[in-house]
Motif scaffolding. Structure first.
Motif, short mmCIF file in Angstrom:
data_model
loop_
_atom_site.label_atom_id
_atom_site.label_comp_id
_atom_site.label_asym_id
_atom_site.label_seq_id
_atom_site.Cartn_x
_atom_site.Cartn_y
_atom_site.Cartn_z
N VAL A 84 0.84 -1.20 0.00
CA VAL A 84 0.00 0.00 0.00
C VAL A 84 0.88 1.25 0.00
O VAL A 84 1.83 1.35 0.79
CB VAL A 84 -0.94 0.02 1.22
CG1 VAL A 84 -1.87 1.24 1.16
CG2 VAL A 84 -1.76 -1.26 1.29
N LEU A 85 0.57 2.18 -0.88
CA LEU A 85 1.31 3.43 -0.98
C LEU A 85 0.34 4.60 -0.98
O LEU A 85 -0.68 4.57 -1.67
CB LEU A 85 2.16 3.45 -2.26
CG LEU A 85 3.04 4.68 -2.50
CD1 LEU A 85 4.36 4.27 -3.13
CD2 LEU A 85 2.34 5.67 -3.44
N SER A 86 0.65 5.63 -0.19
CA SER A 86 -0.15 6.86 -0.15
C SER A 86 0.71 8.03 -0.59
O SER A 86 1.88 8.14 -0.19
CB SER A 86 -0.69 7.11 1.26
OG SER A 86 -1.49 6.04 1.69
N LYS A 87 0.14 8.92 -1.41
CA LYS A 87 0.89 10.08 -1.89
C LYS A 87 -0.06 11.18 -2.31
O LYS A 87 -1.27 11.00 -2.36
CB LYS A 87 1.77 9.68 -3.08
CG LYS A 87 1.00 9.19 -4.29
CD LYS A 87 1.93 8.85 -5.44
CE LYS A 87 1.14 8.38 -6.67
NZ LYS A 87 2.02 8.10 -7.83
N GLY A 88 0.53 12.37 -2.63
CA GLY A 88 -0.26 13.48 -3.11
C GLY A 88 -0.13 14.70 -2.23
O GLY A 88 0.09 14.60 -1.01
N VAL A 89 -0.28 15.87 -2.82
CA VAL A 89 -0.24 17.14 -2.09
C VAL A 89 -1.65 17.68 -1.89
O VAL A 89 -2.11 17.85 -0.77
CB VAL A 89 0.64 18.17 -2.84
CG1 VAL A 89 0.65 19.50 -2.10
CG2 VAL A 89 2.06 17.65 -2.99
N ILE A 90 -2.33 17.96 -2.97
CA ILE A 90 -3.72 18.44 -2.89
C ILE A 90 -4.67 17.27 -3.10
O ILE A 90 -5.52 16.99 -2.26
CB ILE A 90 -3.97 19.54 -3.94
CG1 ILE A 90 -3.05 20.74 -3.67
CG2 ILE A 90 -5.44 19.97 -3.91
CD1 ILE A 90 -3.17 21.84 -4.70
N ASN A 91 -4.52 16.59 -4.22
CA ASN A 91 -5.31 15.39 -4.49
C ASN A 91 -4.54 14.17 -4.00
O ASN A 91 -3.65 13.66 -4.68
CB ASN A 91 -5.61 15.26 -5.98
CG ASN A 91 -6.47 16.39 -6.49
OD1 ASN A 91 -7.36 16.87 -5.79
ND2 ASN A 91 -6.20 16.84 -7.72
N LYS A 92 -4.86 13.71 -2.81
CA LYS A 92 -4.16 12.57 -2.24
C LYS A 92 -4.75 11.27 -2.77
O LYS A 92 -5.94 11.16 -3.00
CB LYS A 92 -4.25 12.60 -0.71
CG LYS A 92 -3.57 13.82 -0.09
CD LYS A 92 -3.59 13.77 1.42
CE LYS A 92 -2.88 14.99 2.01
NZ LYS A 92 -2.88 14.97 3.49
N SER A 93 -3.86 10.29 -3.00
CA SER A 93 -4.29 9.01 -3.54
C SER A 93 -3.67 7.87 -2.75
O SER A 93 -2.62 8.03 -2.13
CB SER A 93 -3.92 8.90 -5.02
OG SER A 93 -2.51 8.98 -5.19
N LYS A 94 -4.34 6.72 -2.82
CA LYS A 94 -3.87 5.53 -2.13
C LYS A 94 -3.87 4.38 -3.13
O LYS A 94 -4.90 4.08 -3.74
CB LYS A 94 -4.77 5.21 -0.94
CG LYS A 94 -4.30 4.04 -0.09
CD LYS A 94 -5.22 3.85 1.11
CE LYS A 94 -4.75 2.70 1.99
NZ LYS A 94 -5.64 2.51 3.17
N ILE A 95 -2.72 3.76 -3.32
CA ILE A 95 -2.57 2.68 -4.29
C ILE A 95 -2.29 1.38 -3.54
O ILE A 95 -1.42 1.32 -2.67
CB ILE A 95 -1.41 2.97 -5.26
CG1 ILE A 95 -1.66 4.29 -6.00
CG2 ILE A 95 -1.26 1.83 -6.28
CD1 ILE A 95 -0.50 4.71 -6.88
N SER A 96 -3.06 0.35 -3.89
CA SER A 96 -2.87 -0.97 -3.28
C SER A 96 -2.63 -1.99 -4.39
O SER A 96 -3.39 -2.03 -5.37
CB SER A 96 -4.10 -1.37 -2.46
OG SER A 96 -4.33 -0.44 -1.41
N ILE A 97 -1.60 -2.79 -4.23
CA ILE A 97 -1.26 -3.81 -5.22
C ILE A 97 -1.19 -5.17 -4.52
O ILE A 97 -0.49 -5.32 -3.51
CB ILE A 97 0.08 -3.52 -5.91
CG1 ILE A 97 0.03 -2.19 -6.65
CG2 ILE A 97 0.45 -4.62 -6.88
CD1 ILE A 97 1.31 -1.85 -7.35
N GLN A 98 -1.91 -6.14 -5.08
CA GLN A 98 -1.79 -7.50 -4.57
C GLN A 98 -0.37 -8.02 -4.83
O GLN A 98 0.14 -7.91 -5.94
CB GLN A 98 -2.81 -8.40 -5.26
CG GLN A 98 -4.26 -8.15 -4.84
CD GLN A 98 -4.54 -8.65 -3.43
OE1 GLN A 98 -3.87 -9.58 -2.93
NE2 GLN A 98 -5.49 -8.03 -2.77
#
Length: 500
Positions: A84-98
């Protein structure tokens, strides 16, 4: 300090510099045209304003880089078996990879990263057209451990590691390419690619030059006069000789930059490849994920007793269409013994050529017609461009016809398909003779087609589709092609082996 990937953690503190450099570079790339115009049109009394504006831009970029660093976290979710990775300054996003869907994990190092002592870790899956996740600033030890955890997700023994603990693994150097071999590779390969690169660069440079003439209101007639005078100083022979020298120099430089300090290490059942002069790249080659294995050799390489290898791994349809070589791992300048050892690791044994299938003579007709049509189109374009006397191009036309005739003949002579129970081998190429090897269980679909004007002669085309690209065999006997298709479909359906 203990490295626990199950809790969210940030990149190295020096990642702020990387984030700043990436953001500043993207801004400059997007605004280089207006910035260039401002510099040329700038008056002396405006220097202070522009300087303050530039300082403000740098300050803003630093703030953005810091916020990107603060909001960038990653961790392993052991319960869901996800990264799981979280990133972003204004529009924050969370990416999950199996973890089970991770195709490849690369550890790279650019010039800036090399200066500040960090690495980037790129995670790729087979179903996307770009890197899923890129961690831009990470310590080498942490990167190696995280890479091992992501690829060996079933093994939890390496979940936590002390900072001072050594990472132990069963590794040994399998192949190392010397500088002498790299020089041989540079002077014997990639001629066509380098010439295409030069043509693209020349066209881009010419277009930029024309835009500059229009922007700064330069008299085009004066520029054309300069070019005409300059062309008169050089004969065609000198230009061709200069082009050949330039191609060789570019080949040598590109080869050293890309494959400098090339080392292949055998680690467990996989191969780890490290190479690069300015940008160091560390790539894991998993034999199970290789779809197409190929090796090629031309006349000069045969004399030097070297050859080039390519291993293509799975990629998305968009990557296969737009970047056909982006998923290929190259091994330059290995000898036949080293090639055989690599083939044993990837395929389990050295492939043997089985039954041979050749193309019909219509292959020659089609290639000849295509070459003549291309020449006619170029001559027609030159004629209507009103560039002058067309007779000066007659020697070049003669050279083109001689060269293309040789290429077509040897291309036809080398075009063949070899089939046995375990492997499919396609041989092709006029100068660089390449052998592409596929295992039948790696085939995802098969296309067999025949145009109506070929039915009477029983000629057709075969295309084998894999997750790494297609392998085609043109102008073969269509009755044999249909028999092969039925045989391979039976093998795919009854095989107990996975395609990756």
């Amino acid at each position: 300090m203990r490295l626990d990937f199950t809790t969210p953690q940030r990149q190295s503190v020096t990642g702020i510099i990387i984030m700043f450099a990436d953001t500043f570079q993207s801004i400059v790339r997007a605004m280089w045209v207006p910035l260039l115009l401002i510099l040329f049109k700038l008056k002396e009394d405006q220097y202070l304003v522009v300087g303050l504006g530039f300082f403000g831009l740098v300050l803003l970029t630093l703030v953005i880089g810091y916020l990107k660093y603060r909001n960038f976290t990653f961790f392993l979710d052991e319960e869901k078996q996800e990264f799981v990775l979280s990133k972003g300054v204004i529009n924050k996003s969370k990416i999950s990879i199996q973890l089970s869907k991770i195709q490849q994990v690369d550890i790279n190092q650019s010039i800036i990263q090399k200066i500040i002592g960090v690495y980037s870790l790129d995670i790729d899956t087979a179903g996307t057209d770009k890197k899923e996740i890129s961690i831009r600033a990470i310590d080498q030890k942490l990167a190696l451990l995280l890479k091992e955890r992501l690829l060996d997700y079933g093994d939890k023994e390496s979940e936590i590691l002390d900072e001072n603990q050594e990472i132990k693994s069963d590794t040994k150097t399998f192949l190392k390419i010397s500088y002498n071999t790299l020089f041989k590779v540079g002077i014997t390969s990639n001629y066509g690619r380098t010439i295409a690169l030069l043509i693209t660069f020349a066209i881009t440079l010419y277009q930029s030059f024309k835009d500059a003439i229009s922007t700064f209101e330069i008299d085009e007639k004066q520029v054309d006069t300069v070019f005409e005078r300059g062309a008169g100083f050089f004969s065609a022979g000198i230009l061709i000789f200069g082009l050949l020298v330039l191609v060789l120099l570019i080949n040598i430089v590109r080869t050293f930059i890309k494959h400098f300090d090339f080392v292949m290490i055998k680690q467990k059942q996989s191969l780890v490849i490290t190479a690069g002069l300015f940008a160091k790249k560390n790539t894991l080659l998993n034999p199970d994920k290789v779809q197409i294995t190929s090796y090629s050799q031309n006349y000069f390489q045969k004399k030097f007793r070297i050859l080039d290898m390519n291993m293509k791994q799975a990629s998305s349809d968009e990557v296969k269409e737009q970047k056909k070589k982006s998923n290929a791992i190259e091994v330059p300048g290995c000898n036949t013994e080293e090639r055989d050892e690599i083939l044993k690791i990837i395929l389990g044994k050295i492939p043997e050529k089985g039954a041979q299938y050749r193309s019909n003579f219509r292959y020659l007709i089609f290639r000849t017609f295509s070459a003549v049509a291309f020449l006619a189109a170029i001559l027609t374009l030159l004629h209507y461009s009103e560039i002058g006397n067309m007779t000066i191009y007659i020697p070049l036309v003669f050279v083109y016809l001689c060269l293309i005739s040789c290429l077509i003949y040897f291309g036809y002579k080398n075009h063949a398909l070899y089939v046995n129970q375990d492997f499919i081998i396609k041989r092709h190429g006029a100068w660089d003779v390449e052998h592409e090897i596929i295992e039948p269980h790696k085939i995802q679909s098969i296309t067999a087609k025949q145009y109506f004007w070929h039915k009477s002669s029983d000629v057709g085309h075969l295309i084998l589709h894999t997750a790494a690209g297609d392998v085609d065999f043109r102008f073969g006997n269509f009755t044999h092609i249909k028999q092969l298709v039925n045989y391979w479909l039976y093998q795919v359906e009854t095989s107990k082996e996975n395609w990756m």
